[in-house]
Write a protein that holds these residues in place. Structure first.
Motif, mmCIF file in Angstrom:
data_model
loop_
_atom_site.group_PDB
_atom_site.id
_atom_site.type_symbol
_atom_site.label_atom_id
_atom_site.label_comp_id
_atom_site.label_asym_id
_atom_site.label_seq_id
_atom_site.Cartn_x
_atom_site.Cartn_y
_atom_site.Cartn_z
ATOM 1 N N GLN A 280 3.176 -21.867 -48.305
ATOM 2 C CA GLN A 280 1.996 -22.640 -48.671
ATOM 3 C C GLN A 280 0.839 -22.392 -47.697
ATOM 4 O O GLN A 280 -0.151 -23.124 -47.700
ATOM 5 N N GLY A 281 0.982 -21.382 -46.826
ATOM 6 C CA GLY A 281 -0.083 -21.084 -45.885
ATOM 7 C C GLY A 281 -0.319 -22.217 -44.895
ATOM 8 O O GLY A 281 -1.440 -22.446 -44.449
ATOM 9 N N GLY A 282 0.735 -22.917 -44.529
ATOM 10 C CA GLY A 282 0.609 -24.016 -43.583
ATOM 11 C C GLY A 282 0.382 -25.356 -44.231
ATOM 12 O O GLY A 282 0.345 -26.375 -43.547
ATOM 13 N N ALA A 283 0.243 -25.396 -45.556
ATOM 14 C CA ALA A 283 0.086 -26.674 -46.257
ATOM 15 C C ALA A 283 1.448 -27.336 -46.414
ATOM 16 O O ALA A 283 2.473 -26.803 -45.984
ATOM 17 N N ALA A 284 1.448 -28.518 -47.042
ATOM 18 C CA ALA A 284 2.692 -29.277 -47.175
ATOM 19 C C ALA A 284 3.699 -28.534 -48.051
ATOM 20 O O ALA A 284 3.372 -28.075 -49.146
ATOM 21 N N ALA A 285 4.928 -28.441 -47.560
ATOM 22 C CA ALA A 285 6.021 -27.872 -48.332
ATOM 23 C C ALA A 285 6.680 -28.978 -49.153
ATOM 24 O O ALA A 285 6.317 -30.146 -49.065
ATOM 25 N N SER A 286 7.689 -28.607 -49.925
ATOM 26 C CA SER A 286 8.373 -29.575 -50.777
ATOM 27 C C SER A 286 9.226 -30.515 -49.935
ATOM 28 O O SER A 286 9.503 -30.279 -48.758
ATOM 29 N N PHE A 287 9.680 -31.598 -50.568
ATOM 30 C CA PHE A 287 10.551 -32.561 -49.893
ATOM 31 C C PHE A 287 11.834 -31.896 -49.418
ATOM 32 O O PHE A 287 12.435 -32.320 -48.424
ATOM 33 N N ASN A 288 12.262 -30.864 -50.107
ATOM 34 C CA ASN A 288 13.481 -30.167 -49.736
ATOM 35 C C ASN A 288 13.397 -29.625 -48.308
ATOM 36 O O ASN A 288 14.386 -29.619 -47.568
ATOM 37 N N ALA A 289 12.209 -29.178 -47.900
ATOM 38 C CA ALA A 289 12.026 -28.687 -46.531
ATOM 39 C C ALA A 289 12.113 -29.825 -45.527
ATOM 40 O O ALA A 289 12.747 -29.706 -44.474
ATOM 41 N N LEU A 290 11.489 -30.947 -45.851
ATOM 42 C CA LEU A 290 11.536 -32.113 -44.964
ATOM 43 C C LEU A 290 12.965 -32.615 -44.790
ATOM 44 O O LEU A 290 13.364 -33.079 -43.715
ATOM 45 N N GLN A 291 13.755 -32.503 -45.833
ATOM 46 C CA GLN A 291 15.120 -33.022 -45.829
ATOM 47 C C GLN A 291 15.983 -32.352 -44.758
ATOM 48 O O GLN A 291 16.966 -32.937 -44.288
ATOM 49 N N GLN A 292 15.610 -31.136 -44.350
ATOM 50 C CA GLN A 292 16.384 -30.434 -43.325
ATOM 51 C C GLN A 292 16.355 -31.180 -41.995
ATOM 52 O O GLN A 292 17.249 -31.029 -41.165
ATOM 53 N N ARG A 293 15.325 -32.019 -41.795
ATOM 54 C CA ARG A 293 15.173 -32.699 -40.507
ATOM 55 C C ARG A 293 15.524 -34.183 -40.553
ATOM 56 O O ARG A 293 15.636 -34.813 -39.506
ATOM 57 N N LEU A 294 15.685 -34.734 -41.736
ATOM 58 C CA LEU A 294 15.943 -36.169 -41.842
ATOM 59 C C LEU A 294 17.336 -36.522 -41.331
ATOM 60 O O LEU A 294 18.306 -35.811 -41.570
ATOM 61 N N GLY A 295 17.428 -37.654 -40.645
ATOM 62 C CA GLY A 295 18.718 -38.179 -40.221
ATOM 63 C C GLY A 295 19.323 -37.508 -39.000
ATOM 64 O O GLY A 295 20.439 -37.833 -38.602
ATOM 65 N N ARG A 296 18.606 -36.575 -38.377
ATOM 66 C CA ARG A 296 19.144 -35.895 -37.199
ATOM 67 C C ARG A 296 18.779 -36.663 -35.935
ATOM 68 O O ARG A 296 17.611 -36.990 -35.711
ATOM 69 N N LYS A 297 19.773 -36.939 -35.109
ATOM 70 C CA LYS A 297 19.511 -37.638 -33.844
ATOM 71 C C LYS A 297 18.991 -36.674 -32.786
ATOM 72 O O LYS A 297 18.247 -37.063 -31.889
ATOM 73 N N VAL A 298 19.405 -35.407 -32.884
ATOM 74 C CA VAL A 298 18.923 -34.381 -31.969
ATOM 75 C C VAL A 298 18.356 -33.236 -32.799
ATOM 76 O O VAL A 298 19.024 -32.720 -33.698
ATOM 77 N N VAL A 299 17.124 -32.850 -32.509
ATOM 78 C CA VAL A 299 16.458 -31.793 -33.264
ATOM 79 C C VAL A 299 16.179 -30.631 -32.311
ATOM 80 O O VAL A 299 15.451 -30.789 -31.324
ATOM 81 N N SER A 300 16.759 -29.487 -32.609
ATOM 82 C CA SER A 300 16.606 -28.320 -31.729
ATOM 83 C C SER A 300 15.183 -27.777 -31.796
ATOM 84 O O SER A 300 14.437 -28.039 -32.745
ATOM 85 N N ALA A 301 14.840 -26.968 -30.798
ATOM 86 C CA ALA A 301 13.528 -26.328 -30.778
ATOM 87 C C ALA A 301 13.377 -25.402 -31.986
ATOM 88 O O ALA A 301 12.289 -25.288 -32.570
ATOM 89 N N LYS A 302 14.474 -24.734 -32.360
ATOM 90 C CA LYS A 302 14.416 -23.839 -33.522
ATOM 91 C C LYS A 302 14.145 -24.626 -34.805
ATOM 92 O O LYS A 302 13.346 -24.199 -35.653
ATOM 93 N N MET A 303 14.806 -25.780 -34.945
ATOM 94 C CA MET A 303 14.583 -26.610 -36.124
ATOM 95 C C MET A 303 13.127 -27.078 -36.181
ATOM 96 O O MET A 303 12.496 -27.067 -37.239
ATOM 97 N N GLN A 304 12.583 -27.458 -35.044
ATOM 98 C CA GLN A 304 11.188 -27.898 -35.002
ATOM 99 C C GLN A 304 10.239 -26.755 -35.359
ATOM 100 O O GLN A 304 9.223 -26.973 -36.016
#
Length: 526
Positions: A280-304
């Motif tokens: 999306q050229g830096g614009a908002a991606a779908s909810f599916n992309a956001l879901q990769q980060r939801l519910g994680r207590k620890v988020v790696s630098a790679k995930m970020q």
């Protein structure tokens, strides 16, 4: 534990909201500290006992009863805690058990102090001292899965009613306090001052919208902006500390440390948490992309780095220490625009308003929006203050019409709770060009009680294989599935994932061979 177990048992079998409020309020008025504080923490989801896991509970019961009997009973009952509570054997040497009953505070303080290796033995000793109802309550408490038909808001409302407090005032200070909330009960009983959120980053209740349905609004009175498909968040910075809260008031700062680190300006913001997408050229991606980060207590630098989060801002509740909620939307919007100018543009941007000449033109714009991150349109009255909860006539949500596809039922599983006797969770698929049926989603809503009975009979009469609690059925029944959006997914063999699928119709008239192809779903990807 006896009083708490009685409360849980009665809440499960009480359908009336007012009756639930009365039950909880009576319990809170008559139960001493700290038991009542731990009880309200459990009901609101604010109790965490990390040392107790479901796997440990299953291990305990299979040591004490036939594993096959447990597995079959769990499959039929649909709930691990209820199954274990009923199957747990009476202790052989009951005469040597402590005579005094367990206290709720004793249970929580003991389990919270133990390691994951020591907690199971302590839990087993407690279960030996309980009857079936107490065991059920204890297990629900230990695993954090109450599910007794009580939302966090309803529990807080009951607390407010018990002591004659304003529920919004309770909500205002809730997340600045810690269980078992002694200062909250002291305030309620008049023996202490009202807790203050002045120096603590606490959650303020969101202003919510009603579905638009058949209402037509005048755009002279209402402003329109996009309803983005992420998760609603509140960002608070007070006294050098930043927190992110979800719509339910859960602290999700740990899942999005990059966003929290980028916000150091005193204030309170309301917005939509999204993830940027490369496509999306830096614009908002779908909810599916956001879901990769939801519910994680620890988020790696790679995930970020792979899923960079940002917030699209809707509203400004506090500018520094100044409360703006009594101002109208137009005034708050002007303050928000000035506030956003001083923020990190990579992490925060402004949700733009929609320019439409009239309501009909807005409808055409809404219908033409198939951006993967757009859910619909919000309509906000220009003179509306920011008021907690839903108030008729102030804010409306106008979701875009759902997408639909004809899919074939493939698998079914029993539901939980009231649906534990019915096959109510259905996995369905669509055809590849080569004629292979691949799963594309799972749904457990959208049908009536009568349709549920019919679907349950279909599953039982057309089962071709069993895999534990899952039944594979003949691939003959077509379900019309409605969903909000669809996204590409590497995790699914079909390559697609639906957002909020639900059963719209049972297509008994349609042959399975005429159900949709996966290519048709891929064409719907925004």
């Amino acid at each position: 534990m006896r009083a708490f177990a009685d409360l849980i048992d009665r809440l499960i079998y009480t359908r009336s909201r007012n009756s639930k409020l009365t039950l909880i309020a009576d319990y809170l008025r008559t139960t001493p500290d700290p038991d009542r504080g731990w009880a309200i923490a459990a009901l609101t989801g604010d109790l965490d006992i990390p040392a107790v896991k479901s796997a440990a509970i299953r291990a305990l019961i299979t040591e004490r009863t036939d594993p096959v009997l447990f597995a079959m009973s769990r499959d039929f009952v649909g709930d691990t805690a209820e199954t274990v509570a009923l199957l747990w054997p009476e202790p052989i040497d009951a005469a040597h058990l402590p005579a005094e009953p367990l206290r709720l505070s004793e249970v929580i303080e003991r389990l919270a102090s133990l390691s994951r290796s020591d907690a199971p033995a302590a839990l087993a000793a407690m279960l030996d001292r309980c009857d079936a109802e107490e065991r059920y309550a204890l297990l629900k408490l230990a695993t954090g899965g109450m599910r007794v038909g009580v939302s966090a808001r309803l529990a807080k409302t009951a607390l407010a009613q018990a002591f004659g407090l304003d529920v919004d005032a309770v909500e205002e200070v809730w997340h600045g306090l810690a269980p078992p909330y002694p200062s909250l009960f002291a305030w309620g009983e008049g023996t202490g001052a009202q807790p203050s959120p002045a120096n603590v980053p606490v959650f303020r209740p969101f202003m919510l919208a009603h579905p638009l349905e058949e209402t037509v609004v005048d755009l002279a009175d209402y402003v329109a902006e996009w309803k983005w498909d992420g998760i609603r968040v509140q960002i608070v910075h007070v006294a050098g500390e930043t927190r992110l809260f979800s719509r339910a008031g859960d602290d999700i700062t740990g899942s999005f440390p990059d966003v929290a680190a980028a916000f150091s300006t005193p204030g309170v913001l309301d917005g939509e948490l999204l993830v940027k997408g490369e496509a999306q050229g830096g614009a908002a991606a779908s909810f599916n992309a956001l879901q990769q980060r939801l519910g994680r207590k620890v988020v790696s630098a790679k995930m970020q780095a792979d899923y960079p989060a940002f917030v699209r801002l809707y509203d400004l509740l506090y500018d520094g220490a100044e409360d703006l909620r009594e101002l109208d939307w137009t005034q708050r919007r002007a303050r928000l625009e000035a506030f956003v100018a001083g923020l990190d543009a990579d992490r925060f941007d402004l949700s733009e308003t929609i320019d439409a000449t009239d309501f009909a033109a807005l409808g055409r714009i809404r219908d033409g929006a198939r951006d993967a991150a757009i859910e619909g349109v919000m309509l906000k009255r220009r003179d509306s203050p920011y008021i907690a909860g839903r108030r008729v006539g102030l804010w409306y949500k106008w979701k875009r019409d759902p997408l639909v596809a004809d899919c074939v039922m493939m698998y079914a599983q029993r539901g939980s709770g009231k649906r534990s006797s019915f096959y109510s969770d259905y996995t369905f698929g669509c055809w590849t060009e080569a004629g292979e049926l691949l799963p594309v989603g799972k749904a457990y809503s959208g049908f009536t009680d009568e349709e549920l009975k019919w679907l349950d009979r279909f599953v039982r009469n057309h089962t071709v294989a069993r895999f534990g609690p899952v039944r594979e059925v003949e691939k003959t029944l077509v379900l019309e599935v409605a969903f909000d959006s669809i996204h590409a997914s590497k995790r699914h063999k079909s390559g697609v994932a639906m957002r909020f699928p639900r059963i719209a119709r049972i297509r008994r008239d349609k042959p399975a061979a005429e159900a949709d192809r996966i290519a048709a779903l891929e064409a719907m990807i925004g």
